[in-house]
Design a protein around this motif. Structure first.
Motif, PDB file in Angstrom:
ATOM      1  N   VAL A   1      22.773 -28.299 -42.843  1.00  0.00           N
ATOM      2  CA  VAL A   1      21.900 -28.491 -41.689  1.00  0.00           C
ATOM      3  C   VAL A   1      21.083 -29.765 -41.866  1.00  0.00           C
ATOM      4  O   VAL A   1      20.890 -30.254 -42.989  1.00  0.00           O
ATOM      5  CB  VAL A   1      20.953 -27.285 -41.490  1.00  0.00           C
ATOM      6  CG1 VAL A   1      21.729 -26.020 -41.200  1.00  0.00           C
ATOM      7  CG2 VAL A   1      20.055 -27.091 -42.716  1.00  0.00           C
ATOM      8  N   GLU A   2      20.604 -30.291 -40.772  1.00  0.00           N
ATOM      9  CA  GLU A   2      19.730 -31.455 -40.798  1.00  0.00           C
ATOM     10  C   GLU A   2      18.310 -31.032 -40.454  1.00  0.00           C
ATOM     11  O   GLU A   2      18.101 -30.255 -39.517  1.00  0.00           O
ATOM     12  CB  GLU A   2      20.227 -32.515 -39.817  1.00  0.00           C
ATOM     13  CG  GLU A   2      21.575 -33.086 -40.193  1.00  0.00           C
ATOM     14  CD  GLU A   2      21.937 -34.301 -39.355  1.00  0.00           C
ATOM     15  OE1 GLU A   2      21.034 -34.812 -38.650  1.00  0.00           O
ATOM     16  OE2 GLU A   2      23.098 -34.748 -39.419  1.00  0.00           O
ATOM     17  N   GLN A   3      17.361 -31.548 -41.223  1.00  0.00           N
ATOM     18  CA  GLN A   3      15.947 -31.272 -40.961  1.00  0.00           C
ATOM     19  C   GLN A   3      15.146 -32.556 -41.112  1.00  0.00           C
ATOM     20  O   GLN A   3      15.636 -33.558 -41.647  1.00  0.00           O
ATOM     21  CB  GLN A   3      15.417 -30.179 -41.894  1.00  0.00           C
ATOM     22  CG  GLN A   3      15.989 -28.797 -41.608  1.00  0.00           C
ATOM     23  CD  GLN A   3      15.288 -27.690 -42.382  1.00  0.00           C
ATOM     24  OE1 GLN A   3      14.273 -27.913 -43.043  1.00  0.00           O
ATOM     25  NE2 GLN A   3      15.812 -26.472 -42.276  1.00  0.00           N
ATOM     26  N   THR A   4      13.913 -32.516 -40.677  1.00  0.00           N
ATOM     27  CA  THR A   4      13.032 -33.668 -40.780  1.00  0.00           C
ATOM     28  C   THR A   4      12.217 -33.584 -42.067  1.00  0.00           C
ATOM     29  O   THR A   4      12.154 -32.536 -42.725  1.00  0.00           O
ATOM     30  CB  THR A   4      12.079 -33.728 -39.584  1.00  0.00           C
ATOM     31  OG1 THR A   4      11.191 -32.591 -39.648  1.00  0.00           O
ATOM     32  CG2 THR A   4      12.857 -33.688 -38.270  1.00  0.00           C
ATOM     33  N   TRP A   5      11.542 -34.685 -42.386  1.00  0.00           N
ATOM     34  CA  TRP A   5      10.666 -34.663 -43.553  1.00  0.00           C
ATOM     35  C   TRP A   5       9.473 -33.735 -43.325  1.00  0.00           C
ATOM     36  O   TRP A   5       8.931 -33.157 -44.261  1.00  0.00           O
ATOM     37  CB  TRP A   5      10.207 -36.078 -43.892  1.00  0.00           C
ATOM     38  CG  TRP A   5      11.271 -36.862 -44.606  1.00  0.00           C
ATOM     39  CD1 TRP A   5      12.061 -37.846 -44.096  1.00  0.00           C
ATOM     40  CD2 TRP A   5      11.674 -36.693 -45.965  1.00  0.00           C
ATOM     41  NE1 TRP A   5      12.944 -38.312 -45.056  1.00  0.00           N
ATOM     42  CE2 TRP A   5      12.718 -37.616 -46.215  1.00  0.00           C
ATOM     43  CE3 TRP A   5      11.268 -35.854 -47.003  1.00  0.00           C
ATOM     44  CZ2 TRP A   5      13.347 -37.722 -47.450  1.00  0.00           C
ATOM     45  CZ3 TRP A   5      11.890 -35.956 -48.238  1.00  0.00           C
ATOM     46  CH2 TRP A   5      12.918 -36.875 -48.456  1.00  0.00           C
ATOM     47  N   ALA A   6       9.082 -33.585 -42.078  1.00  0.00           N
ATOM     48  CA  ALA A   6       8.003 -32.638 -41.769  1.00  0.00           C
ATOM     49  C   ALA A   6       8.451 -31.205 -42.057  1.00  0.00           C
ATOM     50  O   ALA A   6       7.666 -30.383 -42.549  1.00  0.00           O
ATOM     51  CB  ALA A   6       7.579 -32.785 -40.302  1.00  0.00           C
ATOM     52  N   ASP A   7       9.717 -30.917 -41.774  1.00  0.00           N
ATOM     53  CA  ASP A   7      10.261 -29.593 -42.099  1.00  0.00           C
ATOM     54  C   ASP A   7      10.226 -29.356 -43.608  1.00  0.00           C
ATOM     55  O   ASP A   7       9.871 -28.261 -44.071  1.00  0.00           O
ATOM     56  CB  ASP A   7      11.699 -29.463 -41.593  1.00  0.00           C
ATOM     57  CG  ASP A   7      11.800 -29.503 -40.074  1.00  0.00           C
ATOM     58  OD1 ASP A   7      10.863 -29.014 -39.415  1.00  0.00           O
ATOM     59  OD2 ASP A   7      12.810 -30.019 -39.563  1.00  0.00           O
ATOM     60  N   TYR A   8      10.605 -30.386 -44.368  1.00  0.00           N
ATOM     61  CA  TYR A   8      10.589 -30.260 -45.827  1.00  0.00           C
ATOM     62  C   TYR A   8       9.170 -30.027 -46.331  1.00  0.00           C
ATOM     63  O   TYR A   8       8.924 -29.157 -47.179  1.00  0.00           O
ATOM     64  CB  TYR A   8      11.177 -31.516 -46.467  1.00  0.00           C
ATOM     65  CG  TYR A   8      10.887 -31.634 -47.946  1.00  0.00           C
ATOM     66  CD1 TYR A   8      11.583 -30.877 -48.880  1.00  0.00           C
ATOM     67  CD2 TYR A   8       9.885 -32.502 -48.403  1.00  0.00           C
ATOM     68  CE1 TYR A   8      11.304 -30.986 -50.242  1.00  0.00           C
ATOM     69  CE2 TYR A   8       9.601 -32.616 -49.758  1.00  0.00           C
ATOM     70  CZ  TYR A   8      10.301 -31.851 -50.675  1.00  0.00           C
ATOM     71  OH  TYR A   8      10.017 -31.947 -52.016  1.00  0.00           O
ATOM     72  N   ALA A   9       8.211 -30.798 -45.808  1.00  0.00           N
ATOM     73  CA  ALA A   9       6.822 -30.670 -46.261  1.00  0.00           C
ATOM     74  C   ALA A   9       6.268 -29.285 -45.970  1.00  0.00           C
ATOM     75  O   ALA A   9       5.428 -28.768 -46.723  1.00  0.00           O
ATOM     76  CB  ALA A   9       5.957 -31.737 -45.596  1.00  0.00           C
TER      77      ALA A   9
END
Length: 418
Positions: free
Chosen positions: A178-186
Motif C-alpha cells: 500500500v501507499e501512504q503519506t509521511w503524515a500517515d507514518y508519523a
C-alpha cells in the motif's frame, strides 16, 4: 557497505603476486553436464551429481583446454562447475561460457572480450566482482580457500539470490503493498520505534538508559538472566549491532541498527553479503551469531517487538521468522530493509510458496520503504529489490536525480519529512 569499503581499499600489484599464482596452481576444478541423469526420470539428475564418476576434473588450465577442444566447444549443453571438495556449483549455458568464466577469474575480462552475455551479466550483476574482491582482501582463510575462483563463485551465488526472489514476485502475490503519506507514518505507532533504532545506532556506552515514549518509560537492558530460576547466570542482550529496551508493562523491543558504511561493518554485520564468507560459514545456514537465544529469553517474560533499519532489517526479519509461531512475538517492523542483500539462509525460514501462499505469521510483519530507495525498492526502471513477507508500506520519495541515495537515509524515519 561493501562498495564503500572497496573504495578505500585498493590493493597494489604486490598483493596479487603473493601466493595467488601458487594457490591457483593447486586448485582442482570439476565439471559435468548439468542436464545429465542416471535415468530419464525427474529428479535423477540430482543423483547423477552425487556420482563421482560423472565429474571430470583438472587444473584450471586443463579444464580450459578440455572444454575448448573440438570435442566439446560446439556442444550446446549446460555445464556444472565447482572447485573440488566444495558443495556449491555454478551452472553455465555451455562449455564456451564456462571457459570464459574460468579465464575471467584468472585474468579479468579483457576490453576486447567476446564473452557471452551470460558470463558478463553474472559478473556484473550487483557488483559481484567487488564483493568477491572484498572477501579475498579480508578473509582469514588460507589462500587456497579464498582464491579468485572460490570468492567469485561465492559472490555470484549470493548476489543471484535477491534477483531470483524478485523474479518470483513478478507473479502477483498475496502480500499487501500500500501507499501512504509521511503524515500517515508519523501518526502510526511504528514511527515511535525509530527512537529505539536510533539508540541501537549509537555506541553502547552512549545509549540512553531510559527512553520516554508516549506515556511509557523504557529501560535499556544490557543483560538478562539465563533462566527464570537463576538471577546470577546472565546473558548479554545488547551489543554494538542491537539494543534491547523493556518497559514495566512487560513489553520489550529488540532494535537492530543499519550498517555504518565502514569496513568492519561490511565484514561483520549480519546484513552484509560478505559476512558469511568472512565467518567461514555456509551462506545457506542460519548464522550462529543471529541472537535467537536473546529473542527466546525475552519471550519468556515479555511481549516482544523486533525492529530494524537497512541491513539491520535483515537481522530483524531473520529473528522474527525464526520464532514466527510464538504467541509472544507481537510484531516485526522494518524500515528500508536492505532486501537487495536478501540472504540465502532466508530459505531455511520461509516455505517455498510463501509469496503466493503466505503463512499466518506474516500478518505480524510490516515493512516501511521509501519509494525508489535503491536498497529496499531497487533502481528506478531497473532491477527491483525483493518485497518481504507481510505488509509493505510505500512512502513518498524524498530525493531524486543525483540525490536519490538520500531516500535510504535513516533520518527520513527519525526526523519525519512532513
Amino acid at each position: 557497505n561493501v562498495m564503500c569499503a572497496i573504495k578505500n581499499v585498493r590493493p597494489g600489484p604486490e598483493f596479487y603476486k603473493m601466493d595467488e599464482q601458487k594457490a591457483i596452481n593447486q586448485i582442482v576444478l570439476q565439471w559435468m553436464w548439468a542436464d545429465a541423469k542416471l535415468l530419464p526420470i525427474p529428479g535423477f539428475n540430482r543423483l547423477s551429481q552425487i556420482d563421482p564418476l560423472r565429474w571430470s576434473q583438472g587444473s584450471p588450465k586443463e579444464i580450459i583446454t578440455e572444454l575448448s577442444s573440438p570435442k566439446y566447444r560446439s556442444i550446446d549443453r549446460p555445464v556444472l562447475l565447482r572447485v573440488k571438495n566444495q558443495t556449491h556449483s555454478l551452472t553455465f549455458e555451455n562449455p564456451l561460457s564456462t571457459v570464459e568464466w574460468i579465464q575471467t577469474c584468472q585474468e579479468g575480462v579483457p576490453s576486447n572480450s567476446t564473452a557471452t552475455s551470460n558470463t558478463i551479466s553474472a559478473l556484473s550483476h550487483l557488483a559481484a566482482p567487488a564483493l568477491g574482491l572484498f572477501c579475498r582482501l579480508h578473509s582469514s582463510r588460507p589462500w587456497r580457500k579464498r582464491n579468485l575462483f572460490i570468492t567469485t563463485a561465492y559472490a555470484m551465488r549470493v548476489v543471484r539470490v535477491p534477483k531470483q526472489i524478485a523474479s518470483l514476485q513478478h507473479v502477483v502475490g498475496r502480500h499487501v503493498r500500500v501507499e501512504q503519506t509521511w503524515a500517515d507514518y508519523a501518526a502510526d505507532a511504528a514511527s515511535q520505534l525509530a527512537e529505539f533504532i536510533h539508540q541501537a545506532s549509537l555506541p553502547p556506552n552512549e545509549r540512553k538508559e531510559n527512553v520516554a515514549i508516549s506515556d511509557a518509560v523504557w529501560s535499556l537492558r544490557r543483560s538478562l538472566p539465563l533462566s527464570s530460576n537463576s538471577k546470577d547466570d546472565l546473558i548479554e542482550c545488547s551489543n554494538e549491532y542491537w539494543a534491547v529496551y523493556t518497559s514495566s508493562a512487560k513489553q520489550a523491543v529488540l532494535a537492530f541498527r543499519g550498517g555504518d558504511g565502514g569496513v568492519e561493518d561490511a565484514k561483520h554485520h549480519l546484513g552484509s553479503p560478505a559476512s558469511a564468507f568472512l565467518r567461514d560459514e555456509d551462506e545457506e545456514k542460519i548464522p550462529a551469531s543471529l541472537p535467537l537465544d536473546i529473542v527466546r529469553q525475552l519471550g519468556q517474560s515479555y511481549a516482544l517487538t523486533i525492529c530494524g533499519y537497512s541491513q539491520g532489517g535483515i537481522s530483524a526479519l531473520g529473528c522474527a521468522l525464526a520464532v514466527r509461531a510464538e504467541a509472544w512475538l507481537s510484531q516485526c517492523v522494518l524500515m528500508n530493509c536492505a532486501t537487495v542483500f536478501w540472504p540465502p539462509w532466508f530459505k531455511q525460514l520461509l516455505p517455498e510458496d510463501w509469496w503466493t501462499n503466505p503463512p499466518d505469521f506474516t500478518s505480524k510483519i510490516t515493512s516501511w520503504v521509501v519509494r525508489d530507495d535503491f536498497l529496499s525498492e531497487g533502481s528506478p526502471g531497473k532491477a527491483r529489490a525483493p518485497q518481504v513477507p507481510g505488509t509493505t508500506v510505500v512512502l513518498p520519495t524524498c530525493a531524486t536525480g543525483s540525490d536519490i541515495m538520500k531516500n535510504h537515509e535513516f533520518i527520513n524515519f527519525y526526523d519525519v519529512p512532513l
